[in-house]
Write an enzyme that holds these catalytic residues in place. Structure first.
Site, mmCIF file in Angstrom:
data_model
loop_
_atom_site.group_PDB
_atom_site.id
_atom_site.type_symbol
_atom_site.label_atom_id
_atom_site.label_comp_id
_atom_site.label_asym_id
_atom_site.label_seq_id
_atom_site.Cartn_x
_atom_site.Cartn_y
_atom_site.Cartn_z
ATOM 1 N N ARG A 55 99.274 9.401 64.321
ATOM 2 C CA ARG A 55 97.831 9.230 64.653
ATOM 3 C C ARG A 55 96.913 10.473 65.191
ATOM 4 O O ARG A 55 97.489 11.167 66.068
ATOM 5 C CB ARG A 55 97.721 7.659 65.381
ATOM 6 C CG ARG A 55 98.474 8.171 66.418
ATOM 7 C CD ARG A 55 97.878 7.027 66.984
ATOM 8 N NE ARG A 55 96.795 6.755 67.578
ATOM 9 C CZ ARG A 55 96.028 8.169 68.072
ATOM 10 N NH1 ARG A 55 96.878 8.660 69.400
ATOM 11 N NH2 ARG A 55 94.921 8.283 68.292
ATOM 12 N N GLY A 56 96.009 9.727 65.022
ATOM 13 C CA GLY A 56 94.299 10.676 65.044
ATOM 14 C C GLY A 56 93.707 11.432 64.093
ATOM 15 O O GLY A 56 95.414 12.392 63.704
ATOM 16 N N ALA A 57 92.712 11.313 64.223
ATOM 17 C CA ALA A 57 92.749 11.848 62.682
ATOM 18 C C ALA A 57 92.920 13.788 62.267
ATOM 19 O O ALA A 57 93.212 13.576 61.524
ATOM 20 C CB ALA A 57 90.751 11.794 62.779
ATOM 21 N N ARG A 98 96.978 6.378 55.189
ATOM 22 C CA ARG A 98 95.951 5.854 55.879
ATOM 23 C C ARG A 98 94.847 5.860 54.900
ATOM 24 O O ARG A 98 94.730 7.385 54.812
ATOM 25 C CB ARG A 98 96.113 5.669 56.909
ATOM 26 C CG ARG A 98 97.310 5.848 57.645
ATOM 27 C CD ARG A 98 96.931 5.829 59.522
ATOM 28 N NE ARG A 98 96.931 4.893 59.797
ATOM 29 C CZ ARG A 98 95.568 5.001 61.095
ATOM 30 N NH1 ARG A 98 95.970 5.700 61.832
ATOM 31 N NH2 ARG A 98 95.288 4.074 61.768
ATOM 32 N N GLN A 205 96.264 2.614 71.870
ATOM 33 C CA GLN A 205 96.457 3.838 72.539
ATOM 34 C C GLN A 205 95.830 4.239 73.880
ATOM 35 O O GLN A 205 95.745 4.930 73.809
ATOM 36 C CB GLN A 205 95.212 4.377 70.779
ATOM 37 C CG GLN A 205 95.856 3.813 69.437
ATOM 38 C CD GLN A 205 95.482 2.775 68.672
ATOM 39 O OE1 GLN A 205 95.063 2.212 69.289
ATOM 40 N NE2 GLN A 205 95.573 2.645 67.258
ATOM 41 N N ASP A 246 86.821 9.287 62.749
ATOM 42 C CA ASP A 246 87.675 9.777 61.641
ATOM 43 C C ASP A 246 87.107 10.345 59.914
ATOM 44 O O ASP A 246 87.918 10.368 59.088
ATOM 45 C CB ASP A 246 88.521 8.410 61.255
ATOM 46 C CG ASP A 246 89.442 8.045 63.076
ATOM 47 O OD1 ASP A 246 89.313 7.047 64.237
ATOM 48 O OD2 ASP A 246 90.848 8.088 62.507
ATOM 49 N N ASN A 256 85.331 4.632 63.411
ATOM 50 C CA ASN A 256 86.087 5.698 64.932
ATOM 51 C C ASN A 256 87.229 4.069 64.865
ATOM 52 O O ASN A 256 86.985 3.133 64.135
ATOM 53 C CB ASN A 256 85.503 5.728 66.195
ATOM 54 C CG ASN A 256 86.859 6.052 67.061
ATOM 55 O OD1 ASN A 256 87.342 6.897 66.639
ATOM 56 N ND2 ASN A 256 86.429 5.811 68.425
ATOM 57 N N LYS A 257 88.186 3.500 65.796
ATOM 58 C CA LYS A 257 89.153 3.217 66.439
ATOM 59 C C LYS A 257 88.299 1.323 66.539
ATOM 60 O O LYS A 257 87.032 1.428 67.119
ATOM 61 C CB LYS A 257 89.828 3.489 67.227
ATOM 62 C CG LYS A 257 90.600 2.059 68.116
ATOM 63 C CD LYS A 257 91.572 1.802 66.820
ATOM 64 C CE LYS A 257 92.224 2.380 66.547
ATOM 65 N NZ LYS A 257 93.418 1.703 65.299
HETATM 66 O O1 MRU Z 1 94.543 4.238 64.819
HETATM 67 P P1 MRU Z 1 94.177 5.961 65.382
HETATM 68 O O2 MRU Z 1 95.466 5.567 66.568
HETATM 69 O O3 MRU Z 1 94.556 6.814 64.044
HETATM 70 O O4 MRU Z 1 92.833 5.864 65.544
HETATM 71 C C1 MRU Z 1 92.332 6.619 65.825
HETATM 72 C C2 MRU Z 1 90.987 6.882 66.469
HETATM 73 O O5 MRU Z 1 90.363 6.231 66.184
HETATM 74 C C3 MRU Z 1 91.144 8.000 67.106
HETATM 75 O O6 MRU Z 1 89.478 7.733 67.763
HETATM 76 C C4 MRU Z 1 90.623 9.382 65.946
HETATM 77 O O7 MRU Z 1 90.889 9.745 65.042
HETATM 78 C C5 MRU Z 1 90.055 10.629 66.924
HETATM 79 S S1 MRU Z 1 91.400 11.414 67.467
HETATM 80 C C6 MRU Z 1 90.297 12.573 67.943
#
Ligand code: MRU
Length: 355
Positions: A55-57, A98, A205, A246, A256-257
């Site tokens: 996970r994470g963009a 996703r 997270q 994201d 973002n999250k």
């Molecule tokens: O649902 P997730 O854990 O994939 O969400 C991730 C985020 O919102 C991060 O802040 C974003 O992807 C940036 S990662 C460099």
């Protein structure tokens, strides 16, 4: 290897078995267990993204590139038309895992462009190109994270307090990460910061990953519940907010999250600069503003049951579980990319990144 290097050089995604498989750290198992998962099937790759094992963009984009390379070797004996059709089918399926982070489709479109652009080449050559391109996506991310960390660090002073939300560190990217990269890089250079890590409900997270990374790297980190951000800001303990992203729309709105927009609103109230840090691969110039960003809705049981010994809400209670929210560009002080720091008006400064 010192503690910071261990964290910033963590092998969270890699090709294994000579490129026949892709291996990830299962992020759902952290911080209690370091479990590596190796896979070579479409279902497993899809499931890894859907269930946030990876996970994470940026990490999702890197993983998607490697996945397509691993998968396509299995039908590399087919004639071009069949190969290209199967590649497209698998790419579309992975892309549906996703919806919010643009890095997924960005990386998938990038590898698919090689397939469509080489219709006259032998399939074996295309596969070789795909392997190289997937490694390039990863290497570029390493370089981008380093630059973003340098630009972010240029805004900080010794002893600053920084609040972050979710996880935008090495596990979500490669090497330094984006939003926590400046603090990791600063620590490497002998600087000290106090980082407040929002736990980031409902999937934690911030608690499971960000505080883990920073603690292991020797950065002073304090874990707080999401609803404690206001008090630490009011106490004067936060000099800047650094968060990941994201998908950044052309006007500077960004997803973002879930909970990020609340942090931005609080930061504005307390007069604290609020920055979003992300690579240009997260900027979507085809998306005019945040209203066009699709927000992923997830399983209500993530709120009611996950991480609890027993359910914390009645089974029949309705839940709304959006994984992301959109922060309005008016709340953003700057967007830190590997090409520099963009300031308002973002519709102009973001455009310049691509000129
Ligand atoms: O649902 P997730 O854990 O994939 O969400 C991730 C985020 O919102 C991060 O802040 C974003 O992807 C940036 S990662 C460099």
């Amino acid at each position: 290897m010192d503690e910071i290097t261990k964290v910033t050089h963590i092998d969270n995604i890699k090709l294994t078995d000579g490129g026949k498989t892709v291996t990830i750290i299962d992020q759902t198992q952290l911080p209690n267990r370091m479990v590596y998962l190796t896979m070579d099937t479409l279902e497993d790759c899809y499931d890894a993204i859907l269930k946030l094992k990876v996970r994470g963009a940026p990490a999702i984009g890197i993983f998607a590139g490697y996945s397509m390379y691993v998968l396509c070797q299995k039908y590399a004996d087919k004639p071009y038309a069949e190969f290209a059709a199967e590649f497209h089918r698998q790419k579309e399926y992975l892309n549906s895992s996703r919806p919010t982070a643009v890095n997924l489709s960005w990386a998938l479109n990038r590898v698919e462009a090689l397939v469509t652009g080489h219709a006259d080449s032998p399939v074996s050559e295309i596969v070789e190109l795909l392997g190289k391109e997937s490694v390039k996506i990863h290497e570029e991310d390493i370089a981008m994270c380093r630059k973003i960390s340098e630009y972010g660090l240029s805004l900080l002073h010794e002893g600053d307090g920084v609040l972050t939300h979710c996880n935008a560190g090495p596990l979500a990217t490669s090497r330094y990460g984006t939003a926590i990269g400046p603090m990791l890089l600063g620590k490497e250079q002998g600087m000290n910061f106090h980082v407040f890590s929002d736990e980031t409900r409902p999937l934690l997270q911030g608690a499971r990953l960000t505080s883990f990374e920073l603690q292991k790297a020797g950065v002073d980190v304090t874990l707080i519940c999401d609803n404690m951000a206001s008090i630490v800001m009011k106490n004067g303990w936060v000099q800047a907010c650094f968060v990941g992203c994201d998908r950044i729309a052309a006007n500077g709105d960004f997803a973002n999250k879930i909970g990020t927009s609340g942090v931005a609103i609080l930061a504005k109230h307390y007069g604290i600069p609020f920055y979003s840090l992300g690579p240009t691969s997260t900027v979507d110039m085809n998306c005019p503003n945040g209203d066009h960003i699709k927000i992923e809705l997830r399983d209500p049981n993530e709120i009611k049951e996950k991480f609890y010994a027993e359910p914390m809400a009645l089974k029949e209670v309705k839940c709304y579980n959006p994984a992301f929210d959109v922060t309005d560009h008016n709340l953003v002080t700057g967007i830190i990319t590997e090409k520099g720091i963009c300031y308002p008006p973002f519709s102009e400064s973001l455009k310049k990144l691509f000129e």
